[in-house]
Motif scaffolding. Structure first.
Motif, short mmCIF file in Angstrom:
data_model
loop_
_atom_site.label_atom_id
_atom_site.label_comp_id
_atom_site.label_asym_id
_atom_site.label_seq_id
_atom_site.Cartn_x
_atom_site.Cartn_y
_atom_site.Cartn_z
N ARG A 179 -3.58 -2.16 6.34
CA ARG A 179 -2.42 -1.37 6.30
C ARG A 179 -1.50 -1.91 7.01
NH1 ARG A 179 -1.03 3.23 4.09
NH2 ARG A 179 -2.89 3.36 3.13
N THR A 186 1.01 -1.38 -0.08
CA THR A 186 0.07 0.13 0.15
C THR A 186 0.91 1.36 -0.02
OG1 THR A 186 -0.15 -0.04 2.54
CG2 THR A 186 -2.05 -0.86 1.25
N LYS A 239 2.23 4.61 1.32
CA LYS A 239 2.46 5.21 2.36
C LYS A 239 1.50 6.43 2.97
CE LYS A 239 7.10 4.35 3.09
NZ LYS A 239 7.83 3.69 3.96
N ARG A 240 1.07 6.57 4.04
CA ARG A 240 0.14 7.64 4.41
C ARG A 240 0.81 8.90 4.03
NH1 ARG A 240 -4.47 6.59 5.26
NH2 ARG A 240 -5.07 4.88 6.44
N THR A 246 9.84 0.95 -1.33
CA THR A 246 9.91 1.33 -0.12
C THR A 246 9.95 2.70 0.46
OG1 THR A 246 12.13 0.82 0.27
CG2 THR A 246 10.97 -1.01 0.77
N ILE A 261 8.03 4.95 -1.06
CA ILE A 261 6.49 5.41 -0.80
C ILE A 261 5.68 4.48 -0.54
CG2 ILE A 261 7.11 7.35 -2.68
CD1 ILE A 261 5.67 5.23 -4.87
N GLU A 262 5.95 3.07 -0.46
CA GLU A 262 4.99 1.78 -0.17
C GLU A 262 5.34 1.24 0.93
OE1 GLU A 262 3.69 0.77 -4.79
OE2 GLU A 262 5.58 -0.20 -3.88
N ASP A 263 4.38 0.53 1.84
CA ASP A 263 4.73 -0.16 2.96
C ASP A 263 4.30 -1.40 2.29
OD1 ASP A 263 5.24 1.66 4.71
OD2 ASP A 263 3.05 2.29 5.07
#
Lengths: 84, 84
Positions: free
Chosen positions: B83, A8, A10-11, A69, A71-73
């Motif tokens: 998440r 997903t 990242k916030r 990694t 921008i994404e988790d």
């Protein structure tokens, strides 16, 4: 052994695909829909049978290829199926 | 209330994205990776607070917009967070 990777954004990272889905839902008459975020789910069939080794192997795949990694988790689930 | 929708290609439907990931993993030296399938996960923030109504609302969204039920399966999870 099956591995599921959830990836997903990242916030705080802009999600134009999620925004587009939100707008489309609104234009179809669905009310009360707030934020929409879209992510990816990758299912892998692994030959590895040891849970710990499989976890580390998939972790390495995420860092090397599957996830960005910056921008994404990502979240790894081993030995489960996300198939509906 | 949060809703998570997992959308995956039905078994038997060709998944070129998954195939590409599988090939990329192999060329990076990851061994023992069998079939790879890629799906989508959509997170929705709903104003609705009733679990049953939210479930039916998201079901309607899936049928109307989110999933192509000819080639895709979907699974709805209400009130949970995927998440990492």
């Amino acid at each position: 052994m099956k591995a599921i990777v959830h990836i997903t954004l990242k916030r705080g990272v802009l999600d134009p695909q999620g925004k587009a889905i939100g707008h489309a839902l609104a234009s179809l008459g669905f009310e009360g829909v707030g934020e929409v975020r879209q992510g990816k789910v990758i299912e892998l069939d692994l030959a590895e049978t040891d849970h710990g080794i499989a976890q580390r192997q998939v972790e390495a795949m995420c860092l090397k290829l599957l996830a960005n990694t910056v921008i994404e988790d990502y979240r790894i689930t081993i030995g489960d199926s996300s198939r509906p």
